[in-house]
Design an enzyme around this catalytic site. Structure first.
Site, short mmCIF file in Angstrom:
data_model
loop_
_atom_site.label_atom_id
_atom_site.label_comp_id
_atom_site.label_asym_id
_atom_site.label_seq_id
_atom_site.Cartn_x
_atom_site.Cartn_y
_atom_site.Cartn_z
N ASP A 143 73.35 -91.75 7.93
CA ASP A 143 72.00 -92.31 8.09
C ASP A 143 71.48 -93.07 6.86
O ASP A 143 70.63 -93.93 6.97
CB ASP A 143 71.00 -91.18 8.43
CG ASP A 143 71.02 -90.07 7.38
OD1 ASP A 143 71.78 -90.16 6.41
OD2 ASP A 143 70.26 -89.08 7.54
N HIS A 144 72.02 -92.77 5.69
CA HIS A 144 71.42 -93.33 4.47
C HIS A 144 71.96 -94.70 4.07
O HIS A 144 71.37 -95.38 3.25
CB HIS A 144 71.61 -92.38 3.28
CG HIS A 144 70.60 -91.28 3.21
ND1 HIS A 144 70.47 -90.32 4.19
CD2 HIS A 144 69.66 -90.97 2.27
CE1 HIS A 144 69.51 -89.48 3.85
NE2 HIS A 144 69.01 -89.85 2.70
N ASP A 180 70.00 -82.38 1.48
CA ASP A 180 68.92 -83.36 1.47
C ASP A 180 67.62 -82.59 1.32
O ASP A 180 67.44 -81.55 1.96
CB ASP A 180 68.91 -84.17 2.76
CG ASP A 180 67.99 -85.37 2.62
OD1 ASP A 180 68.49 -86.47 2.34
OD2 ASP A 180 66.76 -85.18 2.77
N ARG A 213 57.84 -90.21 0.58
CA ARG A 213 57.89 -90.45 -0.87
C ARG A 213 57.43 -91.86 -1.18
O ARG A 213 57.61 -92.76 -0.38
CB ARG A 213 59.32 -90.29 -1.39
CG ARG A 213 59.77 -88.87 -1.31
CD ARG A 213 60.85 -88.51 -2.29
NE ARG A 213 60.94 -87.07 -2.21
CZ ARG A 213 62.06 -86.39 -1.95
NH1 ARG A 213 63.21 -87.04 -1.84
NH2 ARG A 213 62.04 -85.10 -1.87
N SER A 223 64.60 -85.84 -4.79
CA SER A 223 65.84 -85.74 -4.02
C SER A 223 66.70 -84.55 -4.42
O SER A 223 66.61 -84.01 -5.51
CB SER A 223 66.62 -87.03 -4.23
OG SER A 223 67.97 -86.85 -3.89
N ARG A 280 69.90 -85.02 -4.61
CA ARG A 280 71.16 -85.65 -5.05
C ARG A 280 71.69 -85.00 -6.33
O ARG A 280 71.05 -85.03 -7.37
CB ARG A 280 70.98 -87.16 -5.20
CG ARG A 280 69.99 -87.62 -6.23
CD ARG A 280 69.68 -89.11 -6.10
NE ARG A 280 68.79 -89.38 -4.98
CZ ARG A 280 67.76 -90.25 -5.02
NH1 ARG A 280 67.51 -90.96 -6.10
NH2 ARG A 280 66.99 -90.42 -3.96
#
Ligand code: MIC
Ligand code: SF4
Length: 765
Positions: A97-98, A162, A453, A654, A656
């Site tokens: 999706d990203h 996520d 965000r 995030s 990440r």
């Protein structure tokens, strides 16, 4: 591991089967009634006898599932591969999706993404097949929508790579965002470790009405709690107001709980959840949940006297909650929509809206779209069109197919909207505005979104873009007005015929009358035996790179470390490892390290007293001024280890783990901040770094640009004990101050072994 397109009822029944006994035992143990979060967590404990002190004890849990999105899954799978196992221990899915860039429209953008990301998609599909994971192809939708539609169930527990994984809390599931290394723990069969959370209760009274939407609840909560107010806590919503919100509306609220730093957010199982389960084809899940419904909500005593059970209680009256809009630059800067025009004027923000965007995992449900579409439809009938660029991203293939069937997309298109692919798109900087008429990069401009965000540069990579987050219906209203100075409730818009048009109250449909249309089948199940599948990673790839293990601690204190960067103010993961154009390197540690700290605002000033440009600092090797990633590379190549200094809530945003792996890869050893966001702090520890917080926040000011740092007593690192940091000034003067850390005994092993992955490998190989 047979991973399917939905959670098998056997798994759910297995979770429900232990509720009675475990919840009963916990009531006895604590001698009191339990909140919902407590019940679900207790039912997922790895061992019943663990210490459970809120905000203190670390506990081992057994989540039911793992979900990963493509931008974080690459690193997670690369780590999993090094563990030498045949398959994942827990049902795991990967969602594409990203990586889809918004440029023209959904169809063409998806085709371009499939082409541009072929190597990465092939890797993710083959690695999933080999190790028994489910694979959701590009176009299937945003991970959190797909999880809500297919996998989430009341009383379950999922971790996802996520930060917006808490979206699943809308269905009554404990859904927590983690870094990839945490996911690897669970995928390799180990428990998942987290601090036993504090509990914040939010009591909702009344019911939403008029222009107010679920989004306004969380915009208000963000206003009250701020971006770090939820750190270490689970936010539990209850009260009659909660029962009046749809399941997807609850998901919106839980989703954006990430913006207050909460571990997760949660609603009880109720009729709206049952309706959603049925409408998404999961009647048997609703039946199973009905049978244990008393365990899927807080005990009556808790609801009657919440102050006695939650660490903090907030009350919001939905009857009087007005539409809000938050931003720019931070999601907790809230005000009523009606007040924004005046505030914009005061601050010199442009009033004109340059783009309006609806979608993201937060706000792209059927109900969201119907409410926004009702405004769009009436506007067209009254001769209005959008005065600004309007972009719509459906949250999932199921939502796209359903809103197309029901004529809702057409309502937006009639206003001139462009429909983008079912993906994150502009929400994560996958937005090319170069061909946008009348827009010039680098000029102050305002966008309004229904996203969650709004950090600088997040959506279009442009620091001059001021982003405001609000509900989808308010986004449409502002798109029609074309200005921030518009109150949808009281103001009017002039149409081409010169008539003053007032907008009616949005009307939504909780669920489609005709049920959901599943759309195209985008799920790929793994083969029964994946052992013959080849996972291809080309040694010359610039997108994927196999990982080398980080080196273990050598047993000595860290000494003589220069400060690579001392960041001032916001130091989110977007500042540390920006997304947008860099997303393409998420599977290549060396290449993505080219973005390290590009967004950091240097706390120091240059020799002539002027500020550094964002992303720049001074080399302690030769005094040159360079971008931080270049400085980090120089230090790495010269064998110099270094420290990073952060301000409040370092690593906000995030999940990440690149924000922790990159510094570690480039020889960073220690991060000292005034405070950390939960996921980032864990990510740093997992990768073998030492995150410390200033015991006295004022000590942040005592670290100067040319100082050298030593971290003392590492051999005695122990839970609850302070660590002394020594700072040697260029004059030779030495000062020292205490710092705190949150390492548990187990986590100290990660540091000693060089990373948590090294610890896992020592057990699996
Ligand atoms: C985000 O919303 O910031 C992201 C992009 O979804 C991230 C994950 C990532 O950086 O890949 C998140 O929220 O964890
Ligand atoms: Fe995607 Fe945005 Fe949701 Fe992150 S917040 S998962 S980028 S839609």
């Amino acid at each position: 591991m047979a991973v399917a397109a939905s959670t098998p009822i056997e798994l759910i029944n297995g979770v429900y089967a232990t509720l009675d006994e475990r919840v009963g035992a916990a009531r006895e143990r604590f001698g009191r009634s339990l909140t919902l979060a407590e019940k679900i967590l207790i039912n997922h404990l790895d061992r019943a006898d663990q210490e459970l002190e809120r905000g203190e004890s670390y506990v081992d849990l057994r989540p039911d599932r793992v979900a990963m999105q493509d931008a974080t899954a690459q690193m997670a799978w690369l780590q999993f591969m090094t563990a030498g196992l045949d398959e994942v221990a827990v049902p795991t899915t990967t969602h594409c999706d990203h990586l889809i860039q918004a440029r023209v429209d959904g169809k063409r953008d998806l085709m371009a993404a499939v082409d541009n990301n072929e190597e990465v998609y092939d890797f993710l599909e083959s690695v999933s097949a080999k190790y028994g994971g489910g694979f959701w192809k590009p176009g299937s939708g945003i991970i959190h929508q797909v999880v809500l539609e297919q996998y989430a169930f009341p009383g379950g527990m999922i971790i996802g790579t996520d930060s917006h994984t808490p979206n699943g809390g809308g269905i009554g599931m404990i859904a927590i965002g983690v870094g990839g290394a945490d996911a690897v723990d669970v995928m390799t069969g180990f428990p998942w470790n987290v601090k036993w959370p504090k509990l914040i209760g939010v009591k909702l009274t009344g019911s939403l009405n008029g222009w107010s939407a679920p989004k306004d609840v969380i915009l208000k909560v963000a206003d009250i709690l701020t971006v770090k107010g939820g750190t270490g806590a689970i936010v539990e919503y209850f009260g009659e107001g909660a029962n009046n919100i749809s399941c997807t509306g609850k998901a919106t609220i839980c989703n954006m709980g990430a913006e207050i730093g909460a571990t997760t957010s949660l609603f009880a199982y109720d009729d709206s959840v049952a309706r959603y389960l049925k409408s998404t084809g999961r009647e048997e899940v609703a039946d199973a949940a009905n049978a244990v419904a008393h365990h899927l909500r807080a005990d009556d005593e808790v609801l009657a006297n919440p102050e006695a059970y939650y660490d903090q209680v907030i009350e919001i009256d939905l009857d009087t909650l007005t539409p809000h809009i938050n931003g720019p630059h931070t999601p907790d800067l809230a005000r009523e929509v009606a007040a924004l025009g005046a505030e914009a004027r005061e601050n010199g923000w442009p009033l004109e809206v340059s783009a309006a965007l609806i979608g993201s995992c937060t706000n792209s449900s059927y109900e969201d779209i119907t409410r926004a579409a009702s405004i769009a439809r009436e506007a067209t009938a009254n001769g209005l069109t959008a005065k600004t660029r309007l972009l719509i991203t459906p949250g999932s293939e199921q939502v796209r197919a359903t809103i197309t069937r029901d004529g809702l997309l057409q309502d937006f298109e009639a206003l001139g909207a462009v429909v983008l692919a079912n993906a994150c798109g502009p929400c994560i900087g996958q937005w090319d505005r170069s061909e946008e008429e009348g827009h010039e990069t680098g000029t102050p401009n305002v966008i309004v979104t229904s996203y969650n965000r709004n950090f600088p540069k997040r959506n279009d990579g442009d620091a001059e873009t001021l982003a405001f987050v609000t509900s989808p219906e308010t986004v449409i209203a502002l798109a029609l007005a074309g200005t921030l100075d518009f109150d949808p409730i009281n103001d009017t818009i002039t149409n081409d015929a010169g008539e003053e048009i007032s907008l009616s109250t949005p009307i939504g449909l909780e669920l489609p009358d005709a049920g959901f249309d599943p759309g195209e089948n985008t799920f790929v199940a793994p083969p029964a035996d994946g052992s013959g599948v080849d996972v291809k990673v080309s040694p010359t790839s610039d997108r994927l790179q196999l990982l080398n293990a980080f080196t273990p601690w050598d047993g000595n204190d860290y000494v003589d470390l220069p400060v690579l960067v001392k960041a001032q103010g916001k130091f989110t993961t977007d500042h540390i490892s920006m997304a947008g154009p860099w997303l393409k390197y998420r599977g290549h540690l060396e290449n993505i390290s080219g973005n390290l700290y590009l967004g950091a605002v240097n706390a120091y000033t240059q020799a002539d007293g002027s500020d550094y440009e964002v992303g720049y600092g001074k080399s302690q090797i030769n005094g040159s001024i360079k971008l931080f990633p270049a400085l980090a590379k120089d230090y790495h190549e010269a064998g110099v280890n270094w420290v990073v200094i952060g301000d409040e809530n370092m690593g906000e945003g995030s999940s990440r783990e690149h924000a922790a792996m990159e510094p570690r890869f480039r020889n960073g050893l220690v991060a000292i901040a005034r405070s950390f966001a939960r996921i980032h702090e864990t990510n740093l520890k997992k990768q073998g770094m030492v995150p410390l917080t200033f015991a006295d926040p004022a000590d942040y000011d005592r670290v100067d640009e040319d100082d050298r740092i030593a971290v003392r007593g590492l051999a005695d690192l122990a839970p609850g004990q302070q660590v002394t940091v020594e700072v040697t000034k260029p004059s030779g003067e030495v000062i020292s101050f205490p710092t705190n850390h949150t390492f548990s005994d187990d986590q100290i092993e990660w540091f000693k072994a060089g990373s948590a992955l090294n610890v896992i490998k020592s057990k699996t190989q």
